[in-house]
Scaffold this motif. Structure first.
Motif, PDB file in Angstrom:
ATOM      1  N   GLY A   1       0.814  -1.200   0.000  1.00  0.00           N
ATOM      2  CA  GLY A   1       0.000   0.000   0.000  1.00  0.00           C
ATOM      3  C   GLY A   1       0.852   1.257   0.000  1.00  0.00           C
ATOM      4  N   PHE A   2       0.190   2.373  -0.297  1.00  0.00           N
ATOM      5  CA  PHE A   2       0.878   3.661  -0.239  1.00  0.00           C
ATOM      6  C   PHE A   2      -0.093   4.721   0.254  1.00  0.00           C
ATOM      7  N   GLN A   3       0.486   5.841   0.685  1.00  0.00           N
ATOM      8  CA  GLN A   3      -0.290   6.975   1.179  1.00  0.00           C
ATOM      9  C   GLN A   3       0.445   8.256   0.813  1.00  0.00           C
ATOM     10  N   LEU A   4      -0.311   9.236   0.317  1.00  0.00           N
ATOM     11  CA  LEU A   4       0.224  10.567   0.030  1.00  0.00           C
ATOM     12  C   LEU A   4      -0.634  11.578   0.764  1.00  0.00           C
ATOM     13  N   PHE A   5      -0.010  12.587   1.356  1.00  0.00           N
ATOM     14  CA  PHE A   5      -0.804  13.555   2.098  1.00  0.00           C
ATOM     15  C   PHE A   5      -0.143  14.928   2.060  1.00  0.00           C
ATOM     16  N   SER A   6      -0.958  15.948   2.276  1.00  0.00           N
ATOM     17  CA  SER A   6      -0.497  17.329   2.416  1.00  0.00           C
ATOM     18  C   SER A   6      -1.394  17.983   3.456  1.00  0.00           C
ATOM     19  N   GLN A   7      -0.764  18.691   4.399  1.00  0.00           N
ATOM     20  CA  GLN A   7      -1.529  19.233   5.524  1.00  0.00           C
ATOM     21  C   GLN A   7      -1.014  20.617   5.889  1.00  0.00           C
ATOM     22  N   ASP A   8      -1.948  21.577   5.993  1.00  0.00           N
ATOM     23  CA  ASP A   8      -1.653  22.916   6.493  1.00  0.00           C
ATOM     24  C   ASP A   8      -2.515  23.161   7.708  1.00  0.00           C
ATOM     25  N   LEU A   9      -1.887  23.545   8.825  1.00  0.00           N
ATOM     26  CA  LEU A   9      -2.629  23.761  10.062  1.00  0.00           C
ATOM     27  C   LEU A   9      -2.256  25.104  10.685  1.00  0.00           C
ATOM     28  N   ASP A  10      -3.251  25.694  11.320  1.00  0.00           N
ATOM     29  CA  ASP A  10      -3.040  26.907  12.113  1.00  0.00           C
ATOM     30  C   ASP A  10      -3.765  26.670  13.432  1.00  0.00           C
TER      31      ASP A  10
END
Length: 811
Positions: A529-538
């Protein structure tokens, strides 16, 4: 106990006389002895007219019965010769049709033969059955009970006083089972037409009488409290037992409970214990002035405990496939130990499974106790091995979307091999663990026995929709308003593959994720399996602090099945993180602390998982151990290792009247820097939230000073510290209500420990409360959770909410 009922039937006077004659020492007269001639004894008349021509037949008293019908049943025909023996036989047949209550036959001399005068008393017909005074019991309950008891009195049928008395008794017993022990039923007959009666049954229900006292006589081994505790369905009156209706005297329930008392003795070695017939008495107590006296039942159970017995030898008879030595080893015991019935049951079960797991699925194992001197008994195990069976054809029913091979590859039985019931049970569990095909609860496998000792198997079930499609919008503390689209499926295209897409956008957050997993890569027991992610948090923290970060990366995982419930996997993680911490210093000036890191880590994991269902568990154990290893050797700039271990288990406690399950989760972890490197604060552990210690805000159970109890703050960034160790435990008691509802009572505990602090379990934080879970197919089987939590040990600055809404499970 329920008394035996003896059915009584009203017999004609002729039959009664014949029945009593042997008891009085007389010869029973034939039915035709009632046939008398004028001026002649009965026997002489019979002898005189036997064989004579029947010239006429006169009927007296018949109203609804036609003369031709009576002539037919009696076998009489004018002009034929008269036979006394034939008339005897036909009289008995006529009586068996329930058409008459009495009959008298008189023979008269007539010109050229004999004339019969037959006086008939017809049996009335029941036109209707009516009830008066029904309040606590419905007419439907009575009709169902009478049908189950096969009462033959029906509207439109003949009146039967014996059956009418049975109805009275059955109704009174039905009321007694509901606690109305003094209920009385009376009946009366009302004429409504020619030879027709209306049956009116009147009920005086009386008051409900509860069990006030349960006593035991002759018990010396166990005290009365222990014996009463063993009884699950019959209890003394009290607030809880009154609510659960367990203080109602029910003979059937009491009998089952006394069997449990007997089991308690036999499991302790008292194999000859005798539980006597319970005595039920009424105790009357004076009530308050102006009130009627209160009545309660006193149930007294006599017990003859007998002597305590010990094991002698265990011998096996009837075995030819397996050796006696091997089977007796399966039957674990020690000569001279107490003869506990539970040990015998366990041994019989072990030997039975030994055969059934070897294809002898029809093997029968029956124990026999042979008493010896000095209260010692040998156990003789009689075995009927029968034939060995193999697996024939395997088919599936109900999988409208899932492909056969996706289910077949989870099976632990194969066509052409010896049929093992143990492997068959494990196959059902493995299919259930998939989560998207639910085996039938009552008959998950249909057996079709063929010639030459083969069995075709058909696995039956239905598709469980595990495709989760969410459109959501809301507000989350710290993240602000957001909108979300999520698509997750555990059975993509019916191939058992897992696909997930998650898009979330809000005022303080942006999150994108794509994942794909193949559980049987190249049709072998290995996953990829694979996973790609992008996250912006404030994120907003304590005192107006803010943390802004951007994290992008992905992971690749490979797993391998090791055994029935065991697997191992390796996950390669790679992500970049950049951000800034903003906080106010002691002088009130806003400060900014930029940070960034590149993490490249390996995380090997070992899992043992026998939990039957991820979202609706009832039994099973899940053990997980993992170590994350981050190193600059692989391209990152962080170096640490992070071992985490967890244990989850579920056990079914009760199945009636409400199914209940006990759940436990225990987990702990630590993180330690490698070499001379230092751990960054944002890599430390943080716990709290609906999947951790409920009631605390997510990741807001902060490390505190061991002496003052104040939250530990980084003196430079003014941000709260995480922990380099954590411990968490959750206890749950599940009540499985009707349909998709579960009511859960929980107790959570946990804490994190900052670097340099002692690992003191005495400083755990505790919460408790209740939770309602509702499983909805539209959420892919994940339950809606409505959580009410209470902080058992509140501290200053706790981020705690009593009521929380969530989706998912605790652990």
């Amino acid at each position: 106990m329920t008394p035996r009922r003896i059915r009584t039937t009203k017999l004609p006077r002729t039959l009664i006389a014949g029945a009593l004659a042997p008891a009085l020492g007389l010869a029973a007269p034939p039915l035709s002895a009632q046939i008398a001639a004028q001026g002649a004894p009965a026997t002489a008349a019979a002898a005189t007219y036997d064989g004579a021509r029947l010239t006429a037949v006169e009927f007296v008293g018949n109203q609804s019965l036609a003369e031709d019908t009576l002539m037919f049943y009696l076998g009489l025909e004018v002009g034929e010769s008269f036979s006394r023996d034939a008339l005897d036989r036909n009289l008995k047949k006529l009586w068996g049709r329930d058409l008459i209550d009495d009959i008298h036959i008189e023979a008269l001399a007539s010109e050229g033969g004999v004339k019969l005068v037959i006086r008939v008393e017809e049996r009335p017909v029941v036109r209707s059955i009516e009830y008066q005074g029904l309040k606590r019991v419905s007419r439907k309950d009575i009709d169902e009970k009478l049908a189950s008891e096969r009462v033959e009195l029906q509207e439109g049928g003949p009146l039967n006083f014996g059956e009418l008395h049975r109805i009275k008794t059955i109704i009174e017993e039905l009321y007694a089972q509901k606690g109305y022990r003094f209920a009385q039923a009376t009946y009366q007959l009302e004429p409504v037409g020619e030879n027709e009666r209306r049956v009116v049954i009147t009920l005086d229900e009386g008051d409900r009488v509860r069990i006030g006292d349960i006593r035991f006589e002759g018990n010396t081994v166990f005290n009365e409290g222990r014996l009463r505790w063993q009884m699950k369905g019959t209890k003394e009156v009290g607030p809880i037992t009154r609510m659960l209706k367990k203080d109602i005297y029910n003979p059937a329930t009491l009998s089952e409970d006394l069997d449990k008392v007997r089991d308690l003795y036999t499991k302790a070695g008292y194999k000859n214990v005798v539980i006597g017939e319970p005595r039920v008495q009424v105790r009357t107590e004076d009530g308050a002035p102006g009130e009627e006296p209160k009545r309660q039942l006193v149930v007294t159970v006599p017990i003859e405990e007998g002597n305590r017995w010990r094991f002698g030898e265990v011998k096996v008879e009837g075995n030819s496939i397996f050796t006696s030595e091997g089977l007796t080893r399966v039957f674990r015991y020690r000569p001279g130990e107490w003869l506990r019935s539970s040990r015998i049951e366990e041994g019989v079960k072990a030997i039975t499974e030994y055969y059934q797991n070897s294809g002898y699925i029809q093997a029968r194992v029956v124990p026999e106790l042979i008493e010896k001197d000095r209260e010692t008994a040998d156990v003789i195990v009689h075995i009927s091995e029968n034939d060995q069976f193999t697996v024939g054809r395997i088919e599936f029913e109900g999988n409208t979307r899932t492909r056969d091979k996706v289910l077949r590859r989870e099976l632990r039985v194969q066509e052409g091999t010896v049929l093992s019931l143990g492997a068959l049970k494990n196959s059902i569990l493995k299919i259930r663990q998939l989560g998207f095909f639910e085996p039938d609860e009552e008959e998950p496998v249909e057996f079709d026995f063929k010639e030459e000792n083969s069995v075709d198997l058909k696995f039956r079930g239905k598709e469980a929709d595990r495709t989760e499609l969410q459109f959501a919008a809301g507000y989350q503390e710290g993240l602000g308003f957001f909108g979300q689209f999520a698509l997750k499926t555990q059975n993509f295209m019916g191939r058992g593959e897992q696909v997930g897409v998650n898009l979330q956008s809000g005022s303080n957050s942006e999150f994108y994720e794509l994942s794909y997993s193949i559980p049987w890569f190249l049709d072998r027991p290995q996953s990829l399996g694979f996973q790609l992610f992008s996250q912006d948090l404030d994120l907003e923290g304590l005192g107006g602090n803010r943390r802004q970060e951007q994290r992008t990366g992905g992971a690749i995982s490979y797993g391998r099945s090791l055994a029935l419930f065991q697997s191992a996997s390796l996950v390669i993680n790679r992500y970049d993180e950049k951000g800034v911490l903003r906080s106010r210093g002691l002088d009130g000036v806003l400060q900014s602390f930029p940070f960034e890191q590149e993490v490249f880590s390996l995380r090997p994991t070992w899992v043992y998982n026998s939990v039957d269902n991820r979202f609706e568990p009832k039994s099973g154990t899940n053990l997980t151990a993992s170590v994350e290893y981050a190193t600059s050797f692989l391209g990152g700039d962080q170096e640490y290792y992070r071992p985490i271990a967890s244990l989850q288990l579920y056990r079914t406690l009760t199945s009636y009247p409400v199914a209940s399950v006990f759940g436990l989760n225990v987990e702990a972890g630590l993180i330690k820097a490698l070499g001379d490197n230092e751990l960054q604060n944002f890599n430390l552990f943080r716990i709290g939230g609906e999947s951790s210690v409920r009631g605390f805000a997510r990741n807001q159970l902060f490390a505190r000073d061991e002496k003052t109890g104040r939250i530990l703050i980084d003196p430079v960034t003014r941000y709260e510290f995480g922990g380099d160790r954590y411990f968490q435990a959750n206890l749950e008691y599940h009540l499985l209500l009707q349909g998709p509802f579960r009511l859960i009572f929980f107790a959570d505990m946990g804490n994190i420990y900052a670097p340099g602090q002692s690992f003191d379990l005495g400083r755990l934080r505790y919460t408790a409360g209740a939770e309602l879970r509702i499983t909805l197919p539209m959420l892919g089987g994940a339950p809606l959770r409505f959580i009410y939590a209470y902080n058992l040990d509140p501290k200053p600055d706790d981020e705690f909410k009593n009521f929380v809404f969530s989706i998912g499970t605790t652990f």
